[in-house]
Motif scaffolding. Structure first.
Motif, PDB file in Angstrom:
ATOM      1  N   LEU A  65     -31.562 144.695  68.790  1.00 23.64           N
ATOM      2  CA  LEU A  65     -32.035 145.870  69.530  1.00 23.64           C
ATOM      3  C   LEU A  65     -31.910 147.149  68.708  1.00 23.64           C
ATOM      4  N   ILE A  95     -35.074 147.165  66.747  1.00 20.96           N
ATOM      5  CA  ILE A  95     -36.220 147.534  67.593  1.00 20.96           C
ATOM      6  C   ILE A  95     -36.219 149.047  67.839  1.00 20.96           C
ATOM      7  N   ARG A 120     -37.424 136.684  62.381  1.00 22.93           N
ATOM      8  CA  ARG A 120     -36.260 135.843  62.074  1.00 22.93           C
ATOM      9  C   ARG A 120     -36.568 135.132  60.756  1.00 22.93           C
ATOM     10  N   GLN A 168     -42.033 128.305  57.571  1.00 21.93           N
ATOM     11  CA  GLN A 168     -40.917 128.855  58.359  1.00 21.93           C
ATOM     12  C   GLN A 168     -39.754 129.303  57.479  1.00 21.93           C
ATOM     13  N   LEU A 206     -39.205 132.300  60.481  1.00 20.27           N
ATOM     14  CA  LEU A 206     -39.111 131.144  61.367  1.00 20.27           C
ATOM     15  C   LEU A 206     -40.278 131.121  62.339  1.00 20.27           C
ATOM     16  N   TRP A 207     -40.751 132.307  62.729  1.00 14.63           N
ATOM     17  CA  TRP A 207     -41.802 132.393  63.740  1.00 14.63           C
ATOM     18  C   TRP A 207     -43.200 132.225  63.165  1.00 14.63           C
ATOM     19  N   ASP A 262     -39.713 123.617  80.323  1.00 13.53           N
ATOM     20  CA  ASP A 262     -38.678 123.342  79.320  1.00 13.53           C
ATOM     21  C   ASP A 262     -38.568 124.469  78.289  1.00 13.53           C
ATOM     22  N   GLN A 265     -33.050 129.643  82.136  1.00 15.02           N
ATOM     23  CA  GLN A 265     -33.324 128.899  80.909  1.00 15.02           C
ATOM     24  C   GLN A 265     -34.423 129.620  80.134  1.00 15.02           C
ATOM     25  N   HIS A 280     -35.653 133.387  80.442  1.00 14.05           N
ATOM     26  CA  HIS A 280     -35.171 134.011  81.678  1.00 14.05           C
ATOM     27  C   HIS A 280     -36.325 134.729  82.398  1.00 14.05           C
ATOM     28  N   ALA A 313     -35.760 142.638  75.524  1.00  9.16           N
ATOM     29  CA  ALA A 313     -36.396 142.170  74.286  1.00  9.16           C
ATOM     30  C   ALA A 313     -35.667 140.968  73.697  1.00  9.16           C
ATOM     31  N   LEU A 314     -34.363 140.879  73.919  1.00 11.25           N
ATOM     32  CA  LEU A 314     -33.625 139.738  73.356  1.00 11.25           C
ATOM     33  C   LEU A 314     -34.057 138.417  73.972  1.00 11.25           C
ATOM     34  N   ILE A 336     -37.020 137.465  71.911  1.00 11.85           N
ATOM     35  CA  ILE A 336     -36.608 136.984  70.589  1.00 11.85           C
ATOM     36  C   ILE A 336     -36.068 135.560  70.699  1.00 11.85           C
ATOM     37  N   HIS A 337     -35.314 135.292  71.720  1.00  8.67           N
ATOM     38  CA  HIS A 337     -34.812 133.921  71.900  1.00  8.67           C
ATOM     39  C   HIS A 337     -35.967 132.945  72.127  1.00  8.67           C
ATOM     40  N   LEU A 388     -38.960 133.175  70.974  1.00  8.26           N
ATOM     41  CA  LEU A 388     -39.573 132.969  69.660  1.00  8.26           C
ATOM     42  C   LEU A 388     -38.772 131.956  68.845  1.00  8.26           C
ATOM     43  N   ASP A 389     -37.462 132.091  68.880  1.00  9.85           N
ATOM     44  CA  ASP A 389     -36.613 131.158  68.141  1.00  9.85           C
ATOM     45  C   ASP A 389     -36.765 129.737  68.681  1.00  9.85           C
ATOM     46  N   VAL A 390     -36.820 129.615  69.993  1.00 10.28           N
ATOM     47  CA  VAL A 390     -36.958 128.287  70.605  1.00 10.28           C
ATOM     48  C   VAL A 390     -38.335 127.702  70.296  1.00 10.28           C
ATOM     49  N   SER A 424     -40.280 128.305  67.876  1.00 11.05           N
ATOM     50  CA  SER A 424     -40.417 128.023  66.445  1.00 11.05           C
ATOM     51  C   SER A 424     -39.730 126.743  66.021  1.00 11.05           C
ATOM     52  N   THR A 425     -38.817 126.269  66.833  1.00 11.60           N
ATOM     53  CA  THR A 425     -38.020 125.110  66.422  1.00 11.60           C
ATOM     54  C   THR A 425     -38.210 123.930  67.362  1.00 11.60           C
ATOM     55  N   VAL A 445     -44.640 126.636  67.103  1.00 12.70           N
ATOM     56  CA  VAL A 445     -44.800 127.823  66.263  1.00 12.70           C
ATOM     57  C   VAL A 445     -46.259 128.282  66.224  1.00 12.70           C
ATOM     58  N   ILE A 458     -47.583 130.777  68.985  1.00 12.33           N
ATOM     59  CA  ILE A 458     -47.243 132.210  68.921  1.00 12.33           C
ATOM     60  C   ILE A 458     -48.460 132.929  68.343  1.00 12.33           C
ATOM     61  N   PRO A 483     -43.548 139.691  68.070  1.00 15.34           N
ATOM     62  CA  PRO A 483     -43.227 140.688  69.093  1.00 15.34           C
ATOM     63  C   PRO A 483     -43.548 142.101  68.610  1.00 15.34           C
ATOM     64  N   ARG A 539     -30.202 126.380  63.666  1.00  8.14           N
ATOM     65  CA  ARG A 539     -31.659 126.551  63.775  1.00  8.14           C
ATOM     66  C   ARG A 539     -32.270 125.653  64.847  1.00  8.14           C
ATOM     67  N   TYR A 572     -32.606 126.051  68.266  1.00  3.68           N
ATOM     68  CA  TYR A 572     -32.371 127.029  69.334  1.00  3.68           C
ATOM     69  C   TYR A 572     -32.439 126.429  70.725  1.00  3.68           C
ATOM     70  N   LYS A 573     -33.108 125.301  70.846  1.00  7.18           N
ATOM     71  CA  LYS A 573     -33.134 124.633  72.158  1.00  7.18           C
ATOM     72  C   LYS A 573     -31.725 124.192  72.568  1.00  7.18           C
TER      73      LYS A 573
END
Lengths: 326, 326, 326, 326
Positions: free
Chosen positions: A220, A223, A244, A288, A292-293, C36, C142, C145, C219-220, C223-224, C226-228, C230-231, C235, C238, C242, D136, D138-139
């Motif tokens: 944040l 941002i 990321r 990645q 990562l994104w 999920d 989950q 959110h 915003a977090l 970001i989470h 995006l991380d999820v 991407s993995t 990917v 997207i 952001p 890495r 994130y799930k």
């Protein structure tokens, strides 16, 4: 490419990267950028020089901005444990014919200047003048809440050699690295202080400094910095991100100072103090790896950098190319 | 207690709560607190008055601080949709024998002052002077990044009557409420603008103002405010929190201004625009009602409040007691 | 272009946008994505349909996913205040020769289906079956959110006409808009519920749905996500972000569901309940309009969209072009 | 009290604290707490033991939970750099008559068990079985997104002696400390890995373990954990916080596992790798020492702790008292 063993037996102890010294063309513009926008603390300003530090730093400065005709990098600085480590470091480097020189730097007791075989200007010291930490003066938290200097990244046309020099001769430890499909070393992240890196290298025309990096508490803060830069005339100084990194897993932003020196704003990597930490290898073409994104970096990010003063830049010759956004 | 039906047929439209007018004893101290620490924007300052607003507010002010010998609340303000709503409101209140009066207020076109049967001094206007929104001037974001005025909360010894007045005569809509084990109304949260409340009431000696509340973007802004207050001499102005309310589900902090006026810093409730939203009832003795995480509020939070000017306070007589931290 | 006056005198009250009904080609893939990965709550699943909602929503669903051979948009839904508003809305639309029809929808008492003159399939209801709110069941939080449905955005080749229909005939209120250098309306953001928009329109081949949007707390959370994504193999889903929008000032991310329906993840705009809120105009070529931080949107974002079922798409003919990243 | 000099000349290198081994009375209850609520990763579960780790940890475990009749602490674990450090450590401790013993531990190559003169059961190892890092994936991030083990804190009736043992004989470095008004050492924070502490001590009946601590990325992860615990039956397991420590400047929360073992959730301290970092002294009666925001800790926090197995607890005799919330 071959990974070389870590060298745990060197007779000196480099604690961490410490600071960078930039030549800049307009001190007032630099002050506006680093202090008013980023929120670094000005420790001292003389006629020709500004000394800056982060909120938790007790050392006199982590950024030195010196007035000059042309922008350049004057030196990148590292802290060693004790004065005796400076002597041991000098002895060691002399023994392998690396240029060293005692120089006098404001706010440091003794400084050993080293020009690495690849041309990087490195300065080592054990004791710098101390100043009060602002960590608990929250009213002084401005801009992106800059906490501390985090790392350097350099361009080098000799990635394997540069990596070996830092690991074998200076005791850095590899945490992550990227290789071409032929198996050549293309980029490497190496640490001393226990997070992902104090020093990274990237294949490219060099020696040049790719960026210096500042640690901030959370995404944040990054941002907010983007919001501030975008509404104060600095929107074109935003080069890449936020995102990321695959490498390091950190949340990042790359921005350019008024002279084009690249600064990374960085948060969230991981603890690397274990001597048996296995370095993590990446394929240069893994999209990645960079982000990562998935968003690739712009061409400028792979091409532009800051030259070290009075240092000739050699062309990179490796044929492998990262994925570039254009 | 009985819940009364919402009144959707009133001939006027109160849009939202708008501002509070505090008498304060030292304008410089107030400025330091509200502007330097909280980060509110000063729209204007005259010899005896400071006008403040949040970052997204386009209205001239949401806080009026007026120099006086004693602290008090001069009025709480609400915005209606159009000038004609003021006339309709007056007609309606006159018809049920509620005191109304046209008064002249700086920055408002016309203002209808109402003293509710419970003694609250309410002011209604349709048009206030507009000023530029700071929402996109991120460099102006200071302190806790205050966005906008959110709500009032009042003490009243007549909870059921007060609730009924606001719902039946002014068109407020109940979102949550607390009752004693005997089923008496003990506290109520009522809205106009579409989130949990514009106006809440709590059983207690009254009429008094319990607090006014400011909306901030995230919990991290509240944590930063706590850090700033704690290191600038305001640690004793922190009264309760941070925490999560059971009621409203908002993340909150309660602080006291230099005159003891209580301010809630508030974020994250939910959308309540549906006319068929079912009010959520709480048992007064449910410990998670106050704070989801279990920590009870201190005694001061239940006892202290700001009096309305020239208004006699009546003792609360309800026997039921909330859970208090002492 | 001309701004038309807001219409405060319509005999019905559309409260807010409510839900979208998508035709999707593989329910299991859709479940994986929406439940999920994004974290939406599955209220109910039948052989051919999945009903989803956000964490604070008490309505049965805000997403309906229906198994079909081809992806499309079956309808976008709005809530009106009372049953009588449906009748008044029908009477009004009949009087201006807009197609209306009573249809039977699962979980709604009565539903008025409207095909707007521009071809958008709109459904209005007053009462939908209620289900328990998950707002205080934090273990159910989950993915990102997801809190609640926020808005729609549609492509239309008739931006001025579409804007006028929603404002003049349905009572929407303009908050922000973009115009070409010739002064043509190019994009408009219009609300009912009191934030920046319930419905936006963008010039382009249409009628099509550009995206539906979900509100998240900070915003977090984005970001989470995006991380999820991407993995977990998403990917390539997207599309943009952001970033911070200039328009609305919201923090955003655009992603694509397995059928290519675009979803915006959205947080942080501002309160717009004031009838005298001045709409904010933007120049289409202002690079900060799209993204405050400067990065333009990709071509796909301006070109791809979801068609309404059985609805012919007309080409956009306006010559002005936004700034595109290619 | 006197500060003793740091000992940089010891012939072994303790890298960091590593793990804790708790005896617990119900493995299913522990699993629910540590895995379902906190979000730790279960590496392995046998009939009588659960092994857990954080998201970035590549070591087999940082928590061992062993089924027993009574809760206790079986050992606290530290990692040394190399196998040879274990031998050097044993030689050193033997020379000063400290009890040592080679023991066999699952997942560690060799383990040296040490009972410190104060009665703490310490285990040292160089190599533990490695497992894949989840950083890495994130799930897999659940609960509070636990990243890694951070530190221990112990109760001891011999604060000065304990501090001296860790600093002089084990090479720990003091970062912060609290003294009574008579100048007695009352609490000390000591590190090896480069942040505020690997091991802290507090005056009290001991030897006992006050808490073990887990690092999380941001304060928002802690707030989410509070929300989850409060709504899943764990509200009474919240003991203290959230808050900002004066000492360490970290954002914290203290919770109790089902057996009463105290866990600190911790984020945000500062870098301490410099050998010339000046320890920061606090007055025990400074109310901001405990919590920057002013709220004192509850009595339980100063009194309750976990006993080491088969270890007699001695009464604390120091007269000075911290500020306690009751």
């Amino acid at each position: 490419m071959a990974l070389v063993p870590h060298n745990f037996d060197l007779p000196f102890n480099i604690i961490r990267c410490s600071h960078v010294e930039y030549a800049v063309t307009d001190l007032d513009e630099s002050h506006k950028f680093y202090v008013d926008i980023l929120g670094l603390i000005e420790t001292e300003r003389t006629e020709n020089t500004i000394y800056l530090r982060g909120l938790e730093e007790q050392q006199h400065h982590s950024y030195i901005l010196k007035k000059a005709e042309e922008p350049s990098v004057l030196a990148v600085g590292f802290k060693v444990a004790f004065e005796k480590d400076l002597d041991a470091l000098k002895t060691h480097l002399d023994s392998i014919n690396v240029d060293t020189e005692w120089v006098s730097k404001y706010a440091e007791d003794r400084t050993l200047r080293v020009v690495s075989p690849q041309g990087f200007i490195l300065e080592f010291y054990a004791r710098m003048k101390k100043v009060p930490q602002k960590l608990r003066e929250y009213k002084a938290y401005q801009g992106m809440h800059p906490q501390r200097f985090d790392h350097f990244n350099v361009f080098t046309p000799n990635a394997q050699e540069t990596y070996e020099f830092f690991v074998s001769q200076l005791g850095f430890r590899l945490t992550e690295y990227s290789t071409t499909e032929k198996g050549e070393m293309w980029a490497a992240w190496m640490h001393r202080k226990g997070n992902v890196h104090d020093m990274a290298l990237t294949n490219g025309d060099g020696p040049r400094l790719h960026h210096s990096a500042i640690w901030v508490p959370t995404a944040l803060n990054i941002i907010h910095l983007l919001d501030v830069m975008s509404t104060t005339g600095y929107v074109n100084n935003i080069e890449r991100g936020p995102g990321r990194h695959g490498v390091s897993n950190a949340f990042f932003l790359y921005i350019l100072d008024p002279d084009g020196h690249r600064i990374e704003i960085y948060t969230c990597d991981y603890l690397t103090v274990d001597p048996d930490l296995e370095p993590l290898g990446w394929d240069l073409r893994d999209p990645q790896r960079q982000t990562l994104w998935g968003a690739p970096a712009p061409r400028s990010w792979f091409e532009n950098g800051s030259t070290f003063i009075n240092t000739k830049v050699k062309k990179a010759t490796m044929k492998a190319r990262p994925i570039i956004a254009d």
